[in-house]
Design a protein around this motif. Sequence first.
Motif, short mmCIF file in Angstrom:
data_model
loop_
_atom_site.label_atom_id
_atom_site.label_comp_id
_atom_site.label_asym_id
_atom_site.label_seq_id
_atom_site.Cartn_x
_atom_site.Cartn_y
_atom_site.Cartn_z
N GLY A 135 25.81 45.29 29.03
CA GLY A 135 25.73 45.91 28.71
C GLY A 135 27.26 46.05 28.04
N THR A 136 26.98 46.61 26.93
CA THR A 136 28.00 46.58 26.38
C THR A 136 29.71 47.10 26.87
OG1 THR A 136 27.26 47.22 24.11
CG2 THR A 136 29.58 47.69 23.84
N VAL A 137 29.29 48.37 27.73
CA VAL A 137 30.73 49.30 28.23
C VAL A 137 30.21 49.01 29.92
CG1 VAL A 137 31.91 51.36 28.18
CG2 VAL A 137 30.41 50.65 26.39
N SER A 138 31.52 48.97 30.62
CA SER A 138 31.23 49.00 32.20
C SER A 138 33.06 50.04 32.63
CB SER A 138 31.26 47.78 32.92
OG SER A 138 31.45 47.45 34.52
N ASN A 139 33.03 50.72 33.69
CA ASN A 139 33.83 51.07 33.82
C ASN A 139 34.27 50.30 35.02
OD1 ASN A 139 35.65 53.39 35.34
ND2 ASN A 139 34.65 55.03 34.38
N ILE A 140 35.24 50.34 35.14
CA ILE A 140 35.98 49.64 36.28
C ILE A 140 37.83 50.50 36.77
CG2 ILE A 140 35.41 46.93 35.74
CD1 ILE A 140 37.71 46.10 34.24
N THR A 141 37.73 51.10 36.72
CA THR A 141 38.36 51.94 37.35
C THR A 141 39.31 51.88 38.72
OG1 THR A 141 38.46 53.25 35.22
CG2 THR A 141 39.48 54.35 36.85
N LYS A 142 37.76 51.66 40.08
CA LYS A 142 37.77 51.51 40.72
C LYS A 142 38.54 50.44 41.14
CE LYS A 142 33.68 48.80 41.46
NZ LYS A 142 32.02 49.59 41.87
N HIS A 143 38.70 49.40 40.29
CA HIS A 143 39.40 47.99 40.14
C HIS A 143 41.00 48.20 39.78
CE1 HIS A 143 36.21 46.29 41.71
NE2 HIS A 143 35.09 46.32 41.03
N ALA A 144 41.67 49.63 39.17
CA ALA A 144 43.07 49.52 39.01
C ALA A 144 43.66 48.75 39.56
CB ALA A 144 43.08 51.29 38.66
N GLU A 145 44.05 48.95 40.52
CA GLU A 145 45.05 48.43 41.42
C GLU A 145 45.55 47.23 41.44
OE1 GLU A 145 46.60 48.59 46.18
OE2 GLU A 145 44.66 49.57 45.97
N GLU A 146 44.04 46.36 41.44
CA GLU A 146 44.18 44.89 41.68
C GLU A 146 44.33 44.55 40.04
OE1 GLU A 146 40.94 40.88 41.68
OE2 GLU A 146 40.17 42.91 42.21
N LEU A 147 43.82 45.13 38.74
CA LEU A 147 44.61 45.06 37.31
C LEU A 147 46.02 44.95 37.23
CD1 LEU A 147 41.23 46.20 35.68
CD2 LEU A 147 41.94 43.95 35.48
N GLU A 148 46.37 46.24 37.96
CA GLU A 148 47.48 46.81 38.02
C GLU A 148 48.69 45.58 38.37
OE1 GLU A 148 48.38 50.32 39.20
OE2 GLU A 148 47.71 51.73 37.73
N ILE A 149 47.76 45.15 39.35
CA ILE A 149 48.75 43.45 39.92
C ILE A 149 48.72 42.43 39.19
CG2 ILE A 149 48.70 41.93 41.80
CD1 ILE A 149 48.45 43.93 43.79
N LEU A 150 47.61 42.55 38.93
CA LEU A 150 46.98 41.22 37.99
C LEU A 150 48.22 41.24 36.48
CD1 LEU A 150 43.66 40.63 38.38
CD2 LEU A 150 45.02 39.21 39.32
N LEU A 151 47.95 42.42 36.00
CA LEU A 151 49.08 42.55 34.48
C LEU A 151 50.60 42.66 34.87
CD1 LEU A 151 46.69 45.39 32.81
CD2 LEU A 151 46.63 42.96 32.08
N SER A 152 50.78 42.63 36.04
CA SER A 152 52.30 42.33 36.35
C SER A 152 52.52 41.27 36.71
CB SER A 152 52.46 43.77 37.67
OG SER A 152 52.15 42.72 38.74
N GLY A 153 51.90 40.73 36.28
CA GLY A 153 51.86 38.90 37.24
C GLY A 153 51.69 38.77 38.32
N LYS A 154 51.49 39.41 39.10
CA LYS A 154 51.29 38.92 40.75
C LYS A 154 50.48 38.27 41.02
CE LYS A 154 55.16 42.36 41.40
NZ LYS A 154 55.59 43.62 41.90
N LYS A 155 50.59 38.09 41.86
CA LYS A 155 49.10 37.53 42.52
C LYS A 155 48.20 38.58 43.64
CE LYS A 155 46.45 33.74 44.94
NZ LYS A 155 46.37 32.58 45.58
N PRO A 156 47.34 39.54 43.55
CA PRO A 156 47.02 40.27 44.12
C PRO A 156 46.50 40.37 46.15
CG PRO A 156 45.24 39.41 42.98
CD PRO A 156 46.58 38.83 42.43
N PRO A 157 46.24 40.56 46.21
CA PRO A 157 45.80 40.08 47.94
C PRO A 157 44.47 39.45 47.84
CG PRO A 157 46.13 42.11 48.23
CD PRO A 157 46.35 41.88 46.36
#
Length: 301
Positions: A135-157
């Motif tokens: 599908g065109t749109v998928s809400n991934i807000t529940k993964h916000a914590e992981e995404l913030e870690i990835l976008l900061s350049g860090k490796k998530p647990p």
Amino acid sequence: MAGAKSAFANECFKGGFIGGDWGIHQNLEGFLPEQWRDFNREFIPVYLVENPEKTRVAAGLACGMLYTISKGMLVGDVILCPTGAGQYYVGEIVSDYYYVEGQILPHRRRIKWFDHGLSRDELSQPLRASAGSIGTVSNITKHAEELEILLSGKKPPSLIHSDADVEDPAVFALEKHLEDFLVSNWQHTELGANFEIYSEDGELVGQQYPSDTGPLDILAISKDRKTLLVVELKRGRASDVVVGQIQRYMGYVKGELAEVGQSVQGVIIALEDDLRLRRALSVANNISFYRYQVSFRLMAG
């Protein structure tokens, strides 16, 4: 996803926008109410006129995604856009809805793309599954914590879970693939003998199908096309609360998606049940319960 198989991802990146189509060729400014259900009620008939071969299920999905792009996503939200080559452009929504007649993906939002994107290989399996939804749109807000870690350049647990009902991340890690596993092996299950997961144009659209009370885990249809089936998956033990939840989903399917003559049934799948759930199901004749079993074995090296 910018077009089928990300066909317009590069154009969106270069042009600083994201958008959708779905064959509704009119400016939606002034036609975007606060509730997407009200939008669907008005535009599902428009969609079906433009696409008379489509079902109400397809129409509901298309109009819901169009509303999400046009109104549901907010200025300041961060989006991921797959490139089609295992990468994601990442950007921030910086404008309200606007319409560009005669262009690709005419229902648009302006995007400030970040300098660096993400690789699919960087994402955890649950996030990868959510970001790769059909599908065109998928809400991934529940993964916000992981995404913030990835976008900061860090490796998530190594263990990340977003289910408030799961106390032990190790248990979650063992069971987190339940939905994907069920979808992948559907034809080998008891349900697969009589039902198939809903698809349109050869693509599955019945996994995480949106409704006005939350996404349906799985929407299936009987092979004779006479019955729609709502499947609700619960990690661990299911309580009687899930009966009300699945009944709300079934009510949505009956009222908004079922064609004339189609009935609606429900299935709850969980690791365990309890007395309260059994009591509730005893008077819910159109809802069935199945238990799943997670097992593994150690192999000598």
